[in-house]
Design a protein around this motif. Structure first.
Motif, PDB file in Angstrom:
ATOM      1  N   LEU A 174       1.492   3.198   4.971  1.00  0.00           N
ATOM      2  CA  LEU A 174       1.037   4.537   4.608  1.00  0.00           C
ATOM      3  C   LEU A 174      -0.385   4.778   5.098  1.00  0.00           C
ATOM      4  N   GLN A 178      -1.593   7.594   7.655  1.00  0.00           N
ATOM      5  CA  GLN A 178      -2.694   8.482   7.283  1.00  0.00           C
ATOM      6  C   GLN A 178      -3.763   8.500   8.379  1.00  0.00           C
ATOM      7  N   TYR A 219       4.174  10.629   7.866  1.00  0.00           N
ATOM      8  CA  TYR A 219       3.365  10.372   6.674  1.00  0.00           C
ATOM      9  C   TYR A 219       4.147  10.702   5.401  1.00  0.00           C
ATOM     10  N   GLN A 223       5.363   8.243   2.333  1.00  0.00           N
ATOM     11  CA  GLN A 223       5.070   8.528   0.931  1.00  0.00           C
ATOM     12  C   GLN A 223       6.320   8.397   0.066  1.00  0.00           C
ATOM     13  N   ARG A 226       6.980   4.783  -0.424  1.00  0.00           N
ATOM     14  CA  ARG A 226       6.021   4.236  -1.399  1.00  0.00           C
ATOM     15  C   ARG A 226       6.454   4.564  -2.825  1.00  0.00           C
TER      16      ARG A 226
END
Length: 463
Positions: A174, A178, A219, A223, A226
Motif C-alpha cells: 500500500l 501511495q 491504490y 486498500q 488491507r
C-alpha cells in the motif's frame, strides 16, 4: 532579542512535542507480531475446547480411583405373606421371588411375618497388574491430550503469524502504491502545465491522466486487500477491527546472514502427538493382556433374620416375627477367570499391534516432512539472500533512471512514454523488494516452524 529567541525556540519545541505526542503514542500502541500471537492464544475458542477435553481426561483419574473402592451394600426389608416350600431346582433369572418355608402336603393360605437385614461387601484386591495398566493407559491418554493441545497452539500460532504477515506485506505494498500515486500525480501536474503553455502536445496530457487513473485504481485495490487482512487478523486476535494497526518494523540485515543447518527437535509439537500416541497404544496392549488374567476378590457379608414361624414350622403370632432372632456372617476369597478371555485378548492384542505399527510409521512420515521442509527452506534461503543483496542496487538504479527521465522530459529531450516506462520500472522494482523480503521472511518462518524455534524469527520484527 536573544532571550526572546530562546523563549520562542522553547515554545516551538513544546508545541512540536505536544503535536507529535499522539503520533508517538499511536506508534507505541501498534500491535506487534508477538502481541498478536499472545492475544490469539489467550482467547481462541478451539484452544478452550481442547483444554476442556484435557480437563475431562484428568478428572477421569478420580473416577477410575473411585471405581476401585469396595462395593458395600446394605439392605433391610420387612415382609408378610405365605410361606409354602416345595423341593425342586430352577433358574431364578431375577423374576421369581425366593420363598423359604417348610415342605407341606398341601398349600396353606395362612400368613407369616419375617424380617431380614443384610450387609455385604466385595473388593477386588488383586488382578495381576490390571489396575497399574489402567493407570498407565490413563496417563498416556492425558499425555496425548497435552500433546494435542500443544499441536493446536502450534497450528494456531502459524495461522496468526501468516495473517499478520499478510497484513504486514499488504501495508508495504500500500505504501508503494501511495508513493507511485504521488509520483504519477506530480508528473500529471507537470505535463498539464506544459500542455497549457503549449510546450507539450495534448496527447501527453491524456496519457498522464490515464496513468493517474490506473495508479488510483491500484491504490484502491490495495486498500481493499488491507481491509480484508485487517478483518482476518481482528477475528483471530479478538480485537475490534478499528484497533488493528500493526507495527511494521522489520530488521532486514539479519535476513542476509547465513544460518547454520539445525535438525528438527524430537520434542516438536508435530512429533509429540505421534510419539505419545505410540506410548498410548503400547499401554493399551498391556491393558488388554492383563484384563484377561484372573481377579482375586475379598467377600464379606453379615445378616440378621426374624420369622413368625417356629422351629417346627408352625405358624405363630405375626408380631414376634418382626424382630431379629438369628444372625450370621460369611467371609471368603474368590478367584474369577473367564477362560475365553484369553482368546479374545489375543485377537485384540494382534489388532492393537497393527495400530502401534501404524503410529510408528506416521511418526516417521512426520519426521521426514519436517526434515524436508527444513532442507528446502535452507536451500532456497541461500538463493534469496543473494537476491536481497542485489536489490538495493536495482532500486537505486531505478530511482536514478526515473529522476533522469523526468529531468530530460522537462527539458524536451524525452517523450512521455519513456517517462511512464521509468515510473513503471521504479514501481516494479519497489514491489520486487517487498516480494523478495516476503519470500525471505516466509522461508525463515518455515525454518523456525520446522525447528520449533520462533524466538529467532520474532527477533526480525523487534525494534
Amino acid at each position: 532579542m536573544p532571550h526572546a529567541a530562546r523563549l520562542l525556540t522553547i515554545w516551538m519545541c513544546a508545541i512540536s512535542g505536544l503535536v507529535g505526542l499522539p503520533t508517538r503514542l499511536q506508534a507505541q500502541q501498534r500491535l506487534t507480531l508477538e502481541e498478536a500471537v499472545a492475544a490469539t492464544l489467550a482467547q481462541y475458542p478451539t484452544l478452550a475446547a481442547r483444554q476442556s477435553a484435557l480437563g475431562a481426561l484428568r478428572a477421569n483419574s478420580q473416577i477410575l480411583a473411585d471405581n476401585r473402592l469396595p462395593n458395600v451394600r446394605v439392605h433391610s426389608q420387612t415382609n408378610i405373606g405365605t410361606a409354602n416350600g416345595l423341593s425342586g431346582s430352577y433358574f431364578s433369572l431375577g423374576l421369581i421371588v425366593p420363598t423359604s418355608g417348610a415342605r407341606r402336603a398341601d398349600n396353606q393360605a395362612d400368613l407369616a411375618t419375617g424380617n431380614i437385614a443384610l450387609a455385604s461387601a466385595d473388593w477386588e484386591v488383586y488382578n495381576f497388574g490390571r489396575f497399574a495398566a489402567e493407570n498407565q493407559l490413563l496417563r498416556a491418554d492425558i499425555a496425548v491430550g497435552e500433546a494435542g493441545l500443544e499441536r493446536e497452539r502450534f497450528g494456531l500460532r502459524q495461522t496468526v503469524i501468516s495473517s499478520f504477515l499478510d497484513l504486514f506485506w499488504t501495508e508495504q505494498n500500500l505504501q508503494i502504491e501511495q508513493r507511485n500515486l504521488a509520483r504519477v500525480d506530480t508528473v500529471h501536474r507537470i505535463i498539464a502545465n506544459l500542455v497549457r503553455n503549449g510546450i507539450k502536445p495534448g496527447l501527453d496530457s491524456s496519457l498522464a491522466r490515464a496513468a493517474l487513473s490506473r495508479a488510483r485504481l491500484a491504490y484502491l485495490r490495495m486498500q481493499e486487500e488491507r481491509q480484508r487482512a485487517r478483518v482476518q487478523l481482528a477475528t483471530l486476535t479478538g480485537r475490534p477491527i478499528d484497533q488493528i494497526e500493526i507495527d511494521t518494523a522489520l530488521r532486514v540485515d539479519p535476513l542476509l546472514i547465513p544460518l547454520a543447518d539445525p535438525e528438527p527437535v524430537s520434542a516438536h509439537p508435530l512429533l509429540q502427538v505421534q510419539q505419545r500416541l505410540i506410548t498410548r497404544q503400547v499401554a493399551e496392549v498391556d491393558l488388554i493382556r492383563k484384563s484377561a488374567l484372573p481377579r482375586v476378590t475379598l467377600l464379606g457379608a453379615t445378616w440378621a433374620r426374624g420369622s413368625s414361624l417356629d422351629v417346627d414350622n408352625n405358624y405363630g403370632p405375626l408380631l414376634p416375627g418382626l424382630s431379629y432372632s438369628r444372625t450370621n456372617y460369611l467371609l471368603g476369597v474368590a478367584a474369577t477367570a473367564n477362560l475365553m478371555d484369553f482368546r479374545r485378548a489375543t485377537s485384540r492384542v494382534r489388532l492393537q499391534q497393527f495400530r502401534v505399527e501404524e503410529a510408528r510409521n506416521q511418526l516417521m512420515v512426520a519426521q521426514l516432512q519436517l526434515q524436508n521442509t527444513l532442507g528446502i527452506a535452507n536451500a532456497r534461503l541461500a538463493v534469496v539472500q543473494n537476491q536481497l543483496a542485489e536489490l538495493p542496487n536495482a532500486l537505486r538504479s531505478a530511482r536514478e533512471a526515473y529522476t533522469q527521465r523526468l529531468s530530460l522530459y522537462n527539458n524536451g529531450l524525452e517523450t512521455v512514454l519513456s517517462l511512464t516506462d521509468a515510473l513503471t520500472l521504479l514501481t516494479a522494482v519497489e514491489k520486487e523488494v517487498v516480494q523478495t523480503r516476503a519470500q525471505a521472511v516466509q522461508l525463515r518462518l518455515q525454518r523456525a516452524q520446522a525447528t520449533d524455534n520462533l524466538d529467532e524469527f520474532y527477533s526480525l520484527f523487534r525494534r
